[in-house]
Design a protein around this motif. Sequence first.
Motif, PDB file in Angstrom:
ATOM      1  N   MET A   1      -9.397 -29.249 -12.362  1.00  0.00           N
ATOM      2  CA  MET A   1     -10.151 -29.207 -13.595  1.00  0.00           C
ATOM      3  C   MET A   1     -10.682 -27.789 -13.868  1.00  0.00           C
ATOM      4  SD  MET A   1     -13.320 -31.584 -14.590  1.00  0.00           S
ATOM      5  CE  MET A   1     -14.462 -31.079 -15.801  1.00  0.00           C
ATOM      6  N   ALA A   2     -11.256 -27.164 -12.848  1.00  0.00           N
ATOM      7  CA  ALA A   2     -11.788 -25.811 -13.042  1.00  0.00           C
ATOM      8  C   ALA A   2     -10.681 -24.829 -13.385  1.00  0.00           C
ATOM      9  CB  ALA A   2     -12.539 -25.359 -11.804  1.00  0.00           C
ATOM     10  N   THR A   3      -9.510 -24.999 -12.786  1.00  0.00           N
ATOM     11  CA  THR A   3      -8.388 -24.101 -13.064  1.00  0.00           C
ATOM     12  C   THR A   3      -8.025 -24.144 -14.542  1.00  0.00           C
ATOM     13  OG1 THR A   3      -7.532 -24.400 -10.837  1.00  0.00           O
ATOM     14  CG2 THR A   3      -6.005 -23.553 -12.471  1.00  0.00           C
ATOM     15  N   LYS A   4      -7.999 -25.329 -15.111  1.00  0.00           N
ATOM     16  CA  LYS A   4      -7.694 -25.491 -16.534  1.00  0.00           C
ATOM     17  C   LYS A   4      -8.764 -24.818 -17.398  1.00  0.00           C
ATOM     18  CE  LYS A   4      -7.003 -29.141 -19.950  1.00  0.00           C
ATOM     19  NZ  LYS A   4      -7.023 -30.600 -20.160  1.00  0.00           N
ATOM     20  N   GLU A   5     -10.024 -25.015 -17.040  1.00  0.00           N
ATOM     21  CA  GLU A   5     -11.124 -24.413 -17.802  1.00  0.00           C
ATOM     22  C   GLU A   5     -11.101 -22.891 -17.689  1.00  0.00           C
ATOM     23  OE1 GLU A   5     -13.263 -26.233 -19.854  1.00  0.00           O
ATOM     24  OE2 GLU A   5     -11.777 -27.759 -19.374  1.00  0.00           O
ATOM     25  N   ILE A   6     -10.747 -22.380 -16.526  1.00  0.00           N
ATOM     26  CA  ILE A   6     -10.636 -20.931 -16.341  1.00  0.00           C
ATOM     27  C   ILE A   6      -9.519 -20.380 -17.211  1.00  0.00           C
ATOM     28  CG2 ILE A   6      -9.935 -19.170 -14.662  1.00  0.00           C
ATOM     29  CD1 ILE A   6     -11.582 -20.793 -12.584  1.00  0.00           C
ATOM     30  N   LYS A   7      -8.409 -21.102 -17.283  1.00  0.00           N
ATOM     31  CA  LYS A   7      -7.280 -20.666 -18.111  1.00  0.00           C
ATOM     32  C   LYS A   7      -7.695 -20.516 -19.578  1.00  0.00           C
ATOM     33  CE  LYS A   7      -3.216 -22.602 -17.516  1.00  0.00           C
ATOM     34  NZ  LYS A   7      -2.061 -23.526 -17.613  1.00  0.00           N
ATOM     35  N   PHE A   8      -8.607 -21.381 -20.027  1.00  0.00           N
ATOM     36  CA  PHE A   8      -9.097 -21.325 -21.410  1.00  0.00           C
ATOM     37  C   PHE A   8     -10.248 -20.338 -21.588  1.00  0.00           C
ATOM     38  CE2 PHE A   8      -7.212 -25.704 -21.592  1.00  0.00           C
ATOM     39  CZ  PHE A   8      -6.223 -25.390 -22.494  1.00  0.00           C
TER      40      PHE A   8
ATOM     41  N   THR B   1     -18.644 -11.488 -16.522  1.00  0.00           N
ATOM     42  CA  THR B   1     -17.251 -11.122 -16.759  1.00  0.00           C
ATOM     43  C   THR B   1     -16.378 -12.367 -16.774  1.00  0.00           C
ATOM     44  OG1 THR B   1     -17.600  -9.019 -15.616  1.00  0.00           O
ATOM     45  CG2 THR B   1     -15.326  -9.723 -15.919  1.00  0.00           C
ATOM     46  N   LYS B   2     -15.488 -12.442 -17.747  1.00  0.00           N
ATOM     47  CA  LYS B   2     -14.580 -13.584 -17.857  1.00  0.00           C
ATOM     48  C   LYS B   2     -13.744 -13.708 -16.590  1.00  0.00           C
ATOM     49  CE  LYS B   2     -10.684 -15.051 -20.683  1.00  0.00           C
ATOM     50  NZ  LYS B   2      -9.890 -14.734 -21.864  1.00  0.00           N
ATOM     51  N   VAL B   3     -13.678 -14.930 -16.054  1.00  0.00           N
ATOM     52  CA  VAL B   3     -12.873 -15.193 -14.861  1.00  0.00           C
ATOM     53  C   VAL B   3     -11.428 -15.391 -15.297  1.00  0.00           C
ATOM     54  CG1 VAL B   3     -12.498 -16.780 -12.936  1.00  0.00           C
ATOM     55  CG2 VAL B   3     -14.831 -16.223 -13.642  1.00  0.00           C
ATOM     56  N   GLU B   4     -10.512 -14.658 -14.695  1.00  0.00           N
ATOM     57  CA  GLU B   4      -9.100 -14.702 -15.063  1.00  0.00           C
ATOM     58  C   GLU B   4      -8.268 -15.609 -14.156  1.00  0.00           C
ATOM     59  OE1 GLU B   4      -7.830 -13.223 -17.726  1.00  0.00           O
ATOM     60  OE2 GLU B   4      -9.605 -12.103 -18.295  1.00  0.00           O
ATOM     61  N   LYS B   5      -8.727 -15.834 -12.913  1.00  0.00           N
ATOM     62  CA  LYS B   5      -7.951 -16.658 -11.986  1.00  0.00           C
ATOM     63  C   LYS B   5      -8.896 -17.487 -11.113  1.00  0.00           C
ATOM     64  CE  LYS B   5      -7.614 -12.752  -8.847  1.00  0.00           C
ATOM     65  NZ  LYS B   5      -6.783 -11.931  -8.035  1.00  0.00           N
ATOM     66  N   SER B   6      -8.416 -18.653 -10.712  1.00  0.00           N
ATOM     67  CA  SER B   6      -9.272 -19.574  -9.961  1.00  0.00           C
ATOM     68  C   SER B   6      -9.451 -19.175  -8.506  1.00  0.00           C
ATOM     69  CB  SER B   6      -8.708 -20.994 -10.044  1.00  0.00           C
ATOM     70  OG  SER B   6      -7.404 -21.033  -9.513  1.00  0.00           O
ATOM     71  N   SER B   7      -8.697 -18.217  -8.031  1.00  0.00           N
ATOM     72  CA  SER B   7      -8.775 -17.827  -6.626  1.00  0.00           C
ATOM     73  C   SER B   7      -9.791 -16.710  -6.370  1.00  0.00           C
ATOM     74  CB  SER B   7      -7.398 -17.373  -6.138  1.00  0.00           C
ATOM     75  OG  SER B   7      -6.959 -16.254  -6.883  1.00  0.00           O
ATOM     76  N   ILE B   8     -10.626 -16.394  -7.335  1.00  0.00           N
ATOM     77  CA  ILE B   8     -11.601 -15.320  -7.160  1.00  0.00           C
ATOM     78  C   ILE B   8     -12.604 -15.698  -6.070  1.00  0.00           C
ATOM     79  CG2 ILE B   8     -13.259 -16.121  -8.899  1.00  0.00           C
ATOM     80  CD1 ILE B   8     -13.359 -13.102  -9.752  1.00  0.00           C
TER      81      ILE B   8
ATOM     82  N   ASP C   1     -24.049 -14.338  -6.671  1.00  0.00           N
ATOM     83  CA  ASP C   1     -23.233 -14.390  -7.889  1.00  0.00           C
ATOM     84  C   ASP C   1     -23.781 -15.427  -8.863  1.00  0.00           C
ATOM     85  OD1 ASP C   1     -21.425 -12.444  -7.169  1.00  0.00           O
ATOM     86  OD2 ASP C   1     -19.863 -13.838  -6.528  1.00  0.00           O
ATOM     87  N   ILE C   2     -23.640 -15.147 -10.155  1.00  0.00           N
ATOM     88  CA  ILE C   2     -24.031 -16.079 -11.220  1.00  0.00           C
ATOM     89  C   ILE C   2     -22.766 -16.534 -11.928  1.00  0.00           C
ATOM     90  CG2 ILE C   2     -25.338 -16.402 -13.353  1.00  0.00           C
ATOM     91  CD1 ILE C   2     -27.188 -15.798 -11.036  1.00  0.00           C
ATOM     92  N   ILE C   3     -22.572 -17.846 -11.984  1.00  0.00           N
ATOM     93  CA  ILE C   3     -21.418 -18.444 -12.656  1.00  0.00           C
ATOM     94  C   ILE C   3     -21.931 -19.148 -13.906  1.00  0.00           C
ATOM     95  CG2 ILE C   3     -19.493 -20.056 -12.446  1.00  0.00           C
ATOM     96  CD1 ILE C   3     -20.067 -19.831  -9.329  1.00  0.00           C
ATOM     97  N   VAL C   4     -21.342 -18.843 -15.057  1.00  0.00           N
ATOM     98  CA  VAL C   4     -21.713 -19.477 -16.323  1.00  0.00           C
ATOM     99  C   VAL C   4     -20.493 -20.216 -16.855  1.00  0.00           C
ATOM    100  CG1 VAL C   4     -22.561 -19.095 -18.682  1.00  0.00           C
ATOM    101  CG2 VAL C   4     -23.389 -17.650 -16.811  1.00  0.00           C
ATOM    102  N   PHE C   5     -20.698 -21.460 -17.269  1.00  0.00           N
ATOM    103  CA  PHE C   5     -19.608 -22.294 -17.778  1.00  0.00           C
ATOM    104  C   PHE C   5     -20.166 -23.311 -18.756  1.00  0.00           C
ATOM    105  CE2 PHE C   5     -21.314 -24.075 -13.931  1.00  0.00           C
ATOM    106  CZ  PHE C   5     -21.424 -25.438 -14.193  1.00  0.00           C
ATOM    107  N   SER C   6     -19.281 -23.872 -19.564  1.00  0.00           N
ATOM    108  CA  SER C   6     -19.720 -24.897 -20.514  1.00  0.00           C
ATOM    109  C   SER C   6     -19.526 -26.272 -19.903  1.00  0.00           C
ATOM    110  CB  SER C   6     -18.940 -24.790 -21.828  1.00  0.00           C
ATOM    111  OG  SER C   6     -17.573 -24.998 -21.604  1.00  0.00           O
ATOM    112  N   ARG C   7     -20.456 -27.137 -20.213  1.00  0.00           N
ATOM    113  CA  ARG C   7     -20.403 -28.543 -19.797  1.00  0.00           C
ATOM    114  C   ARG C   7     -20.699 -29.353 -21.042  1.00  0.00           C
ATOM    115  NH1 ARG C   7     -23.899 -31.125 -14.907  1.00  0.00           N
ATOM    116  NH2 ARG C   7     -22.891 -33.159 -14.936  1.00  0.00           N
TER     117      ARG C   7
END
Length: 71
Positions: A1-8, A16-23, A29-35
Amino acid sequence: MATKEIKFGRFRLNGTKVEKSSILLKQGDIIVFSRGLELKAVKVVALGTYRGPFSEALTLYEDVSKEQFDF
């Protein structure tokens, strides 16, 4: 699921925008995402050394959604 959201482009790491799920994450670290319609921000408090139970995983992050950030 996270991989798909990262792709979008729906995840940010320290502003900074995350480009790949293997980071790799590090403590602080601060992670920001939509829920849904809500933006969530979590701070990495500690890194797990193994894949443990959900209750233990909750102790590795802190919800900081109400804080202001200067990225």
